[in-house]
Design a protein around this motif. Structure first.
Motif, PDB file in Angstrom:
ATOM      1  N   LYS A 159      38.996  15.994 136.527  1.00  0.00           N
ATOM      2  CA  LYS A 159      39.199  16.684 135.254  1.00  0.00           C
ATOM      3  C   LYS A 159      40.653  16.689 134.778  1.00  0.00           C
ATOM      4  O   LYS A 159      40.943  17.169 133.686  1.00  0.00           O
ATOM      5  CB  LYS A 159      38.707  18.126 135.365  1.00  0.00           C
ATOM      6  CG  LYS A 159      37.226  18.239 135.735  1.00  0.00           C
ATOM      7  CD  LYS A 159      36.348  17.483 134.755  1.00  0.00           C
ATOM      8  CE  LYS A 159      34.875  17.606 135.130  1.00  0.00           C
ATOM      9  NZ  LYS A 159      34.007  16.825 134.208  1.00  0.00           N
ATOM     10  N   GLY A 160      41.562  16.167 135.611  1.00  0.00           N
ATOM     11  CA  GLY A 160      42.962  16.110 135.214  1.00  0.00           C
ATOM     12  C   GLY A 160      43.273  14.849 134.438  1.00  0.00           C
ATOM     13  O   GLY A 160      42.401  14.253 133.794  1.00  0.00           O
ATOM     14  N   THR A 161      44.525  14.420 134.503  1.00  0.00           N
ATOM     15  CA  THR A 161      44.966  13.211 133.803  1.00  0.00           C
ATOM     16  C   THR A 161      45.051  12.038 134.777  1.00  0.00           C
ATOM     17  O   THR A 161      45.044  12.207 135.994  1.00  0.00           O
ATOM     18  CB  THR A 161      46.329  13.437 133.135  1.00  0.00           C
ATOM     19  OG1 THR A 161      47.255  13.921 134.126  1.00  0.00           O
ATOM     20  CG2 THR A 161      46.226  14.422 132.004  1.00  0.00           C
ATOM     21  N   PHE A 162      45.167  10.860 134.195  1.00  0.00           N
ATOM     22  CA  PHE A 162      45.101   9.617 134.967  1.00  0.00           C
ATOM     23  C   PHE A 162      46.240   8.716 134.503  1.00  0.00           C
ATOM     24  O   PHE A 162      46.375   8.453 133.302  1.00  0.00           O
ATOM     25  CB  PHE A 162      43.736   8.969 134.700  1.00  0.00           C
ATOM     26  CG  PHE A 162      43.338   7.888 135.646  1.00  0.00           C
ATOM     27  CD1 PHE A 162      43.443   8.048 137.019  1.00  0.00           C
ATOM     28  CD2 PHE A 162      42.817   6.697 135.163  1.00  0.00           C
ATOM     29  CE1 PHE A 162      43.046   7.049 137.887  1.00  0.00           C
ATOM     30  CE2 PHE A 162      42.409   5.684 136.025  1.00  0.00           C
ATOM     31  CZ  PHE A 162      42.521   5.859 137.387  1.00  0.00           C
ATOM     32  N   VAL A 163      47.083   8.249 135.438  1.00  0.00           N
ATOM     33  CA  VAL A 163      48.188   7.351 135.090  1.00  0.00           C
ATOM     34  C   VAL A 163      47.924   5.971 135.685  1.00  0.00           C
ATOM     35  O   VAL A 163      47.730   5.840 136.900  1.00  0.00           O
ATOM     36  CB  VAL A 163      49.545   7.881 135.605  1.00  0.00           C
ATOM     37  CG1 VAL A 163      50.657   6.887 135.278  1.00  0.00           C
ATOM     38  CG2 VAL A 163      49.852   9.235 134.993  1.00  0.00           C
ATOM     39  N   VAL A 164      47.900   4.951 134.834  1.00  0.00           N
ATOM     40  CA  VAL A 164      47.722   3.570 135.290  1.00  0.00           C
ATOM     41  C   VAL A 164      49.079   2.881 135.215  1.00  0.00           C
ATOM     42  O   VAL A 164      49.623   2.673 134.127  1.00  0.00           O
ATOM     43  CB  VAL A 164      46.694   2.816 134.433  1.00  0.00           C
ATOM     44  CG1 VAL A 164      46.375   1.467 135.068  1.00  0.00           C
ATOM     45  CG2 VAL A 164      45.422   3.626 134.277  1.00  0.00           C
ATOM     46  N   SER A 165      49.628   2.535 136.385  1.00  0.00           N
ATOM     47  CA  SER A 165      51.012   2.049 136.421  1.00  0.00           C
ATOM     48  C   SER A 165      51.123   0.529 136.422  1.00  0.00           C
ATOM     49  O   SER A 165      52.190  -0.015 136.157  1.00  0.00           O
ATOM     50  CB  SER A 165      51.724   2.610 137.656  1.00  0.00           C
ATOM     51  OG  SER A 165      51.177   2.086 138.850  1.00  0.00           O
ATOM     52  N   THR A 166      50.041  -0.187 136.766  1.00  0.00           N
ATOM     53  CA  THR A 166      50.066  -1.658 136.759  1.00  0.00           C
ATOM     54  C   THR A 166      48.679  -2.167 136.420  1.00  0.00           C
ATOM     55  O   THR A 166      47.837  -1.427 135.926  1.00  0.00           O
ATOM     56  CB  THR A 166      50.499  -2.226 138.133  1.00  0.00           C
ATOM     57  OG1 THR A 166      49.579  -1.763 139.130  1.00  0.00           O
ATOM     58  CG2 THR A 166      51.903  -1.794 138.507  1.00  0.00           C
TER      59      THR A 166
ATOM     60  N   ILE B 286      53.567  -2.271 130.767  1.00  0.00           N
ATOM     61  CA  ILE B 286      52.737  -3.268 130.082  1.00  0.00           C
ATOM     62  C   ILE B 286      51.266  -2.888 129.999  1.00  0.00           C
ATOM     63  O   ILE B 286      50.494  -3.531 129.285  1.00  0.00           O
ATOM     64  CB  ILE B 286      52.861  -4.657 130.746  1.00  0.00           C
ATOM     65  CG1 ILE B 286      52.322  -4.605 132.181  1.00  0.00           C
ATOM     66  CG2 ILE B 286      54.283  -5.158 130.709  1.00  0.00           C
ATOM     67  CD1 ILE B 286      52.209  -5.976 132.814  1.00  0.00           C
ATOM     68  N   VAL B 287      50.839  -1.848 130.709  1.00  0.00           N
ATOM     69  CA  VAL B 287      49.426  -1.474 130.712  1.00  0.00           C
ATOM     70  C   VAL B 287      49.072  -0.757 129.419  1.00  0.00           C
ATOM     71  O   VAL B 287      49.856   0.045 128.900  1.00  0.00           O
ATOM     72  CB  VAL B 287      49.109  -0.549 131.909  1.00  0.00           C
ATOM     73  CG1 VAL B 287      47.615  -0.256 131.980  1.00  0.00           C
ATOM     74  CG2 VAL B 287      49.596  -1.179 133.206  1.00  0.00           C
ATOM     75  N   GLY B 288      47.867  -1.020 128.894  1.00  0.00           N
ATOM     76  CA  GLY B 288      47.456  -0.333 127.672  1.00  0.00           C
ATOM     77  C   GLY B 288      45.967  -0.431 127.423  1.00  0.00           C
ATOM     78  O   GLY B 288      45.330  -1.406 127.809  1.00  0.00           O
ATOM     79  N   ILE B 289      45.410   0.596 126.797  1.00  0.00           N
ATOM     80  CA  ILE B 289      44.022   0.587 126.322  1.00  0.00           C
ATOM     81  C   ILE B 289      43.980   1.286 124.971  1.00  0.00           C
ATOM     82  O   ILE B 289      44.861   2.077 124.639  1.00  0.00           O
ATOM     83  CB  ILE B 289      43.061   1.319 127.286  1.00  0.00           C
ATOM     84  CG1 ILE B 289      43.546   2.761 127.547  1.00  0.00           C
ATOM     85  CG2 ILE B 289      42.859   0.560 128.566  1.00  0.00           C
ATOM     86  CD1 ILE B 289      42.516   3.623 128.240  1.00  0.00           C
ATOM     87  N   GLU B 290      42.964   0.983 124.209  1.00  0.00           N
ATOM     88  CA  GLU B 290      42.770   1.665 122.940  1.00  0.00           C
ATOM     89  C   GLU B 290      42.487   3.148 123.215  1.00  0.00           C
ATOM     90  O   GLU B 290      41.595   3.488 123.991  1.00  0.00           O
ATOM     91  CB  GLU B 290      41.610   1.051 122.165  1.00  0.00           C
ATOM     92  CG  GLU B 290      41.828  -0.386 121.732  1.00  0.00           C
ATOM     93  CD  GLU B 290      42.960  -0.540 120.720  1.00  0.00           C
ATOM     94  OE1 GLU B 290      43.233   0.449 119.988  1.00  0.00           O
ATOM     95  OE2 GLU B 290      43.566  -1.628 120.663  1.00  0.00           O
TER      96      GLU B 290
ATOM     97  N   GLY C 187      44.467   5.267 124.704  1.00  0.00           N
ATOM     98  CA  GLY C 187      45.307   5.802 125.758  1.00  0.00           C
ATOM     99  C   GLY C 187      46.685   6.182 125.232  1.00  0.00           C
ATOM    100  O   GLY C 187      47.063   5.826 124.114  1.00  0.00           O
ATOM    101  N   THR C 188      47.458   6.891 126.037  1.00  0.00           N
ATOM    102  CA  THR C 188      48.797   7.331 125.643  1.00  0.00           C
ATOM    103  C   THR C 188      49.836   6.628 126.506  1.00  0.00           C
ATOM    104  O   THR C 188      49.787   6.734 127.740  1.00  0.00           O
ATOM    105  CB  THR C 188      48.950   8.851 125.808  1.00  0.00           C
ATOM    106  OG1 THR C 188      47.940   9.511 125.037  1.00  0.00           O
ATOM    107  CG2 THR C 188      50.328   9.309 125.347  1.00  0.00           C
ATOM    108  N   ALA C 189      50.754   5.937 125.879  1.00  0.00           N
ATOM    109  CA  ALA C 189      51.786   5.213 126.619  1.00  0.00           C
ATOM    110  C   ALA C 189      52.903   6.158 127.034  1.00  0.00           C
ATOM    111  O   ALA C 189      53.339   7.010 126.250  1.00  0.00           O
ATOM    112  CB  ALA C 189      52.338   4.080 125.767  1.00  0.00           C
ATOM    113  N   ILE C 190      53.364   6.011 128.271  1.00  0.00           N
ATOM    114  CA  ILE C 190      54.547   6.722 128.752  1.00  0.00           C
ATOM    115  C   ILE C 190      55.762   5.884 128.379  1.00  0.00           C
ATOM    116  O   ILE C 190      55.884   4.733 128.805  1.00  0.00           O
ATOM    117  CB  ILE C 190      54.477   6.931 130.278  1.00  0.00           C
ATOM    118  CG1 ILE C 190      53.290   7.830 130.626  1.00  0.00           C
ATOM    119  CG2 ILE C 190      55.781   7.522 130.804  1.00  0.00           C
ATOM    120  CD1 ILE C 190      52.995   7.905 132.111  1.00  0.00           C
ATOM    121  N   VAL C 191      56.652   6.423 127.582  1.00  0.00           N
ATOM    122  CA  VAL C 191      57.792   5.666 127.052  1.00  0.00           C
ATOM    123  C   VAL C 191      59.085   6.161 127.686  1.00  0.00           C
ATOM    124  O   VAL C 191      59.339   7.372 127.751  1.00  0.00           O
ATOM    125  CB  VAL C 191      57.865   5.811 125.510  1.00  0.00           C
ATOM    126  CG1 VAL C 191      59.050   5.022 124.957  1.00  0.00           C
ATOM    127  CG2 VAL C 191      56.560   5.345 124.876  1.00  0.00           C
TER     128      VAL C 191
END
Length: 441
Positions: free
Chosen positions: A194-201, A222-226, A228-232
């Motif tokens: 139920k928390g958040t999910f970070v995809v790093s590669t 470089i990871v991305g999905i429609e 999703g929120t990018a960490i900048v």
């Protein structure tokens, strides 16, 4: 289709090979076309490890960058039509893979310390939580620092499991445990988590339209999905805020996994290991490693290790280990040496070679004559660079599966069989009969 190429103006309508031709307009035949494809796949894997090295040691990538540039140039139209030159270029790519994995391993241990064996809780989650997948240990450290004293627990997924063994990462008390298995269980896992999910590669699974968790997925670099929120710029504020807004996650399966057997840690056991080999207590080492993919074919690797005699040691890395890392393999009798050794992530695959080199030197025996068998699972391009790296070192007798690569045709496969004695996996028990060394009387 025996070949396909449409990269230049001379290409036949719909691409050379579209109508069944085995030779392109430029004169490139099917074998050369496929070898150039393998070069590109190898470079993709090489670039992944190069990017991680560049984050930690940007002054150490020059040789690797040169090989990437040269090999891309090699695949241009009308550059080279010589088969042996293609093989030599692939070996150069493989050597660059060895170099980048060695340097990345050193960069990791220099920054995060040398891992030590550790038992990690599995699927035990509480409170506000972030689940991190991928391979990026540098990002994980930054996240751990940013979330200190925020009332948030950090959990690893898939290839991030080995993070728990590094002293400079496991010192953070809110790095709590591991959740899930290999990368492809994300969709089901995120519905439960139920928390958040970070995809790093490159471990992202595109969510289905019905997915309810997309607004909780954060992506890195470089990871991305429609959706999703990018960490900048390593700013985790939005991630932290979103996590605190999420409902608590409560999972209580109370399982454990073991990791942290980096090759530098294993080499400290070298005297005990060599003594056990010489006394016949260790019959054989099995390197059962690689990346996993969905489907029942990967069960081959579990069946293989389940049937290994108790005097055999299993060396693993990458996410393929999630097929069998829930098994308690115990120790080699009378030695205290674990039968299961997790070297770490896929980029830690160089560790198996370092261990083999050390044993080879101590026993004055060529690597290919050691009691070591290598059985690999492949899924994508990082596995290609690892295989090329092994070939560039002259390692032979590898078993590869669970499915044959479609980009290798009969001619190329026969070349690999003739020069490297490459095998494709078949039935686990039948393969084990071929691989297992008879115990000395």
């Amino acid at each position: 289709m025996s070949m396909f190429c449409y990269q230049c103006e001379m290409s036949a309508p719909n691409g050379c090979g579209f109508s069944g031709a085995s030779t392109g307009t430029c004169g490139k035949d099917e074998n050369l076309a496929r070898l150039q494809d393998i070069m590109i796949f190898g470079l993709k894997g090489l670039s992944a490890y190069r990017e991680h090295l560049n984050e930690l040691k940007p002054n150490q990538t020059k040789n690797v960058d040169d090989v990437i540039s040269e090999t891309l140039y090699f695949t241009l139209t009308n550059v080279n039509f010589n088969f042996n030159d293609h093989i030599n270029q692939l070996m150069k790519v493989g050597s660059a893979g060895v170099e980048v994995m060695d340097k990345l391993s050193n960069a990791h241990t220099n920054k995060f310390g040398i891992p030590s064996p550790v038992k990690v809780s599995q699927n035990v989650v509480e409170g506000k939580a972030i689940l991190v997948t991928g391979h990026n240990l540098d990002m994980l450290e930054k996240l751990l620092i940013a979330t200190q004293d925020k009332g948030i627990n950090i959990y690893t997924h898939s290839e991030m499991l080995p993070a728990h063994g590094y002293p400079e990462l496991k010192k953070y008390p809110h790095l709590r445990g591991n959740v899930g298995k290999a990368w492809f269980d994300q969709a089901k896992l995120m519905e439960k988590f139920k928390g958040t999910f970070v995809v790093s590669t490159n471990c992202i699974v595109p969510p289905k339209k019905s997915a309810t968790y997309v607004d909780r997925v954060f992506t890195y670099k470089i990871v991305g999905i429609e959706g999703g929120t990018a960490i900048v710029d390593d700013n985790f504020d939005e991630l932290i805020e979103k996590t605190l807004q999420c409902e608590d996650t409560n999972m209580q399966e109370n399982l454990t996994l073991t990791t942290g057997h980096h090759y530098k840690t294993i080499l400290t056991l070298a005297p005990q290991i060599l003594k056990a080999v010489e006394e016949g207590k260790i019959r054989q080492f099995f390197v059962v490693a690689g990346c996993d993919a969905p489907g029942s074919a990967g069960n081959y690797y579990r069946e293989l290790v389940e049937n290994l005699p108790e005097d055999c040691v299993i060396i693993t890395s990458s996410c393929g280990k999630f097929r069998f890392n829930d098994i308690d393999f115990g120790e080699i009798e009378g030695t205290g040496i674990p039968r299961y050794l997790d070297l770490g992530q896929c980029n830690d695959s160089n560790g198996a070679v370092e261990i083999a080199k050390a044993v080879s030197s101590a026993l004055n025996t060529p690597i290919n004559d050691l009691p070591i068998s290598i059985v690999l699972s492949w899924m994508e391009q990082k596995a290609v660079i690892i295989l090329l790296a092994l070939f560039s070192l002259g390692v032979k007798d590898i078993y590869l599966g669970p499915k044959p690569p479609q980009f290798v045709n009969e001619d190329i496969f026969n070349f690999l069989v003739e020069n490297f004695n490459l095998h494709l996996t078949g039935d686990a028990k039948e393969d084990l009969k071929k691989l297992l060394i008879e115990k000395a009387a």
